[in-house]
Design a protein around this motif. Structure first.
Motif, PDB file in Angstrom:
ATOM      1  N   UNK A 187      33.008   9.212 -19.036  1.00 54.85           N
ATOM      2  CA  UNK A 187      33.673   7.998 -18.551  1.00 54.85           C
ATOM      3  C   UNK A 187      35.193   8.096 -18.640  1.00 54.85           C
ATOM      4  N   UNK A 188      35.721   9.292 -18.868  1.00 55.81           N
ATOM      5  CA  UNK A 188      37.166   9.455 -19.017  1.00 55.81           C
ATOM      6  C   UNK A 188      37.622  10.731 -18.314  1.00 55.81           C
ATOM      7  N   UNK A 189      38.683  10.591 -17.484  1.00 55.49           N
ATOM      8  CA  UNK A 189      39.126  11.703 -16.653  1.00 55.49           C
ATOM      9  C   UNK A 189      40.647  11.794 -16.640  1.00 55.49           C
ATOM     10  N   UNK A 190      41.141  13.014 -16.467  1.00 52.88           N
ATOM     11  CA  UNK A 190      42.578  13.233 -16.320  1.00 52.88           C
ATOM     12  C   UNK A 190      42.826  13.974 -15.024  1.00 52.88           C
ATOM     13  N   UNK A 191      43.949  13.657 -14.408  1.00 53.27           N
ATOM     14  CA  UNK A 191      44.359  14.389 -13.212  1.00 53.27           C
ATOM     15  C   UNK A 191      45.866  14.615 -13.283  1.00 53.27           C
TER      16      UNK A 191
ATOM     17  N   UNK B  29      45.506   9.444 -16.656  1.00 55.94           N
ATOM     18  CA  UNK B  29      44.207   9.361 -17.319  1.00 55.94           C
ATOM     19  C   UNK B  29      43.542   8.034 -16.967  1.00 55.94           C
ATOM     20  N   UNK B  30      42.265   8.128 -16.545  1.00 53.93           N
ATOM     21  CA  UNK B  30      41.495   6.935 -16.180  1.00 53.93           C
ATOM     22  C   UNK B  30      40.208   6.932 -16.991  1.00 53.93           C
ATOM     23  N   UNK B  31      39.956   5.796 -17.656  1.00 54.80           N
ATOM     24  CA  UNK B  31      38.735   5.625 -18.451  1.00 54.80           C
ATOM     25  C   UNK B  31      37.972   4.410 -17.927  1.00 54.80           C
ATOM     26  N   UNK B  32      36.655   4.555 -17.899  1.00 47.07           N
ATOM     27  CA  UNK B  32      35.826   3.468 -17.388  1.00 47.07           C
ATOM     28  C   UNK B  32      35.285   2.613 -18.535  1.00 47.07           C
ATOM     29  N   UNK B  33      35.445   1.298 -18.449  1.00 47.28           N
ATOM     30  CA  UNK B  33      34.759   0.437 -19.420  1.00 47.28           C
ATOM     31  C   UNK B  33      33.275   0.371 -19.054  1.00 47.28           C
ATOM     32  N   UNK B  34      32.487  -0.253 -19.893  1.00 43.64           N
ATOM     33  CA  UNK B  34      31.043  -0.290 -19.684  1.00 43.64           C
ATOM     34  C   UNK B  34      30.655  -0.968 -18.367  1.00 43.64           C
ATOM     35  N   UNK B  35      31.399  -1.979 -17.958  1.00 47.15           N
ATOM     36  CA  UNK B  35      31.043  -2.731 -16.744  1.00 47.15           C
ATOM     37  C   UNK B  35      31.780  -2.238 -15.493  1.00 47.15           C
ATOM     38  N   UNK B  36      32.425  -1.094 -15.550  1.00 47.65           N
ATOM     39  CA  UNK B  36      33.082  -0.506 -14.374  1.00 47.65           C
ATOM     40  C   UNK B  36      32.020  -0.187 -13.339  1.00 47.65           C
TER      41      UNK B  36
ATOM     42  N   UNK C 298      32.796  -3.029 -11.668  1.00 49.20           N
ATOM     43  CA  UNK C 298      33.006  -4.475 -11.502  1.00 49.20           C
ATOM     44  C   UNK C 298      34.272  -4.934 -12.222  1.00 49.20           C
ATOM     45  N   UNK C 299      34.644  -4.209 -13.279  1.00 46.08           N
ATOM     46  CA  UNK C 299      35.904  -4.501 -13.988  1.00 46.08           C
ATOM     47  C   UNK C 299      36.838  -3.308 -13.801  1.00 46.08           C
ATOM     48  N   UNK C 300      38.102  -3.545 -14.014  1.00 48.77           N
ATOM     49  CA  UNK C 300      39.117  -2.510 -13.775  1.00 48.77           C
ATOM     50  C   UNK C 300      39.024  -1.385 -14.802  1.00 48.77           C
ATOM     51  N   UNK C 301      39.286  -0.136 -14.373  1.00 48.60           N
ATOM     52  CA  UNK C 301      39.327   0.970 -15.329  1.00 48.60           C
ATOM     53  C   UNK C 301      40.620   0.912 -16.145  1.00 48.60           C
ATOM     54  N   UNK C 302      40.609   1.591 -17.267  1.00 50.12           N
ATOM     55  CA  UNK C 302      41.816   1.671 -18.102  1.00 50.12           C
ATOM     56  C   UNK C 302      42.661   2.834 -17.582  1.00 50.12           C
ATOM     57  N   UNK C 303      43.916   2.575 -17.271  1.00 51.11           N
ATOM     58  CA  UNK C 303      44.834   3.591 -16.752  1.00 51.11           C
ATOM     59  C   UNK C 303      45.868   3.890 -17.821  1.00 51.11           C
ATOM     60  N   UNK C 304      46.072   5.184 -18.100  1.00 50.59           N
ATOM     61  CA  UNK C 304      46.991   5.561 -19.167  1.00 50.59           C
ATOM     62  C   UNK C 304      47.878   6.733 -18.751  1.00 50.59           C
ATOM     63  N   UNK C 305      49.110   6.701 -19.232  1.00 49.50           N
ATOM     64  CA  UNK C 305      50.044   7.820 -19.073  1.00 49.50           C
ATOM     65  C   UNK C 305      50.543   8.257 -20.449  1.00 49.50           C
TER      66      UNK C 305
ATOM     67  N   UNK D 125      51.813  -0.126 -12.919  1.00 50.68           N
ATOM     68  CA  UNK D 125      51.733  -1.379 -12.162  1.00 50.68           C
ATOM     69  C   UNK D 125      51.350  -1.118 -10.701  1.00 50.68           C
ATOM     70  N   UNK D 126      51.878  -0.048 -10.110  1.00 50.58           N
ATOM     71  CA  UNK D 126      51.519   0.290  -8.720  1.00 50.58           C
ATOM     72  C   UNK D 126      50.038   0.671  -8.634  1.00 50.58           C
ATOM     73  N   UNK D 127      49.550   1.424  -9.645  1.00 49.06           N
ATOM     74  CA  UNK D 127      48.131   1.805  -9.657  1.00 49.06           C
ATOM     75  C   UNK D 127      47.248   0.579  -9.868  1.00 49.06           C
ATOM     76  N   UNK D 128      47.700  -0.377 -10.682  1.00 45.09           N
ATOM     77  CA  UNK D 128      46.914  -1.593 -10.898  1.00 45.09           C
ATOM     78  C   UNK D 128      46.796  -2.416  -9.615  1.00 45.09           C
ATOM     79  N   UNK D 129      47.809  -2.347  -8.752  1.00 48.52           N
ATOM     80  CA  UNK D 129      47.707  -3.004  -7.447  1.00 48.52           C
ATOM     81  C   UNK D 129      46.580  -2.373  -6.628  1.00 48.52           C
ATOM     82  N   UNK D 130      46.476  -1.045  -6.706  1.00 53.00           N
ATOM     83  CA  UNK D 130      45.399  -0.343  -6.002  1.00 53.00           C
ATOM     84  C   UNK D 130      44.036  -0.701  -6.587  1.00 53.00           C
ATOM     85  N   UNK D 131      43.992  -0.876  -7.916  1.00 54.91           N
ATOM     86  CA  UNK D 131      42.740  -1.253  -8.586  1.00 54.91           C
ATOM     87  C   UNK D 131      42.267  -2.611  -8.062  1.00 54.91           C
TER      88      UNK D 131
END
Length: 187
Positions: free
Chosen positions: A30-34, A48-55, A57-64, A82-88
């Motif tokens: 449930x966790x990936x890096x690119x 880095x993007x991590x999926x919560x349990x309800x992904x 349907x809910x937004x993934x966690x985005x980290x730098x 913030x730009x990635x959250x707009x895409x989410x």
């Protein structure tokens, strides 16, 4: 479909799409890096993007927060997130990890246009003195001479079980001693 079924399908798709891609790394199921950009590029960053349990349907966690991104200022990191959250928000409810990675790749230049690499020089200060660079204050330890295996075997072959050299091991010293004291003369 349940969230877990969606996640399993997206995980399978990501594995097949990014198979052999050095920029993609699966940290867990449930966790990936690119890595967006080349290693040498100062404008490259690790997303880095991590999926919560309800992904999804809910937004993934985005980290730098990866160490690779230490040269990026916190302000630029916040802009990217913030730009990635707009895409989410635009893709909420659908599998979006691939979409986010690809969007970051396509928009790398605009995301990093105001990027100035952060200097990672560490300085030490002491009260009443000037700032000194850490590199100049730390002295390199002198390197200890290394013995080869043959030299070590030879050394251990000369010593007894107490680690002491046997009496007379240096025959040159023995001969010098005898030449100075002389031998006994029979009468």
């Amino acid at each position: 479909m349940t969230a877990n079924e969606d996640q399993e399908m997206e995980l399978e798709a990501l594995r097949s799409i990014y198979e052999g891609d050095d920029c993609f790394k699966e940290l867990s199921q449930v966790s990936f890096q690119y890595r967006v950009g080349n290693h040498e590029d100062s404008k490259a960053f690790l997303l880095e993007i991590s999926w919560p349990e309800s992904y999804p349907e809910t937004a993934p966690h985005i980290s730098l927060d990866a160490f690779f991104n230490n040269r990026i200022s916190p302000g630029i990191k916040q802009i990217i997130i913030s730009k990635l959250e707009e895409q989410v928000e635009a893709n909420l409810g659908t599998a979006m990890t691939y979409t986010l990675f690809e969007w970051a790749k396509e928009n790398q230049e605009t995301l990093m246009e105001n990027h100035q690499p952060v200097s990672m020089t560490l300085t030490l200060t002491t009260p009443g003195s000037e700032t000194s660079n850490l590199n100049s204050t730390i002295k390199k330890k002198e390197k200890k001479e290394q013995l080869t295996k043959a030299q070590k075997r030879k050394m251990t072959g000369r010593t007894d079980n107490k680690g002491e050299l046997p009496r007379g091991w240096n025959w040159v010293d023995v001969i010098k001693h005898l030449s100075k004291t002389g031998g006994k003369e029979d009468d």
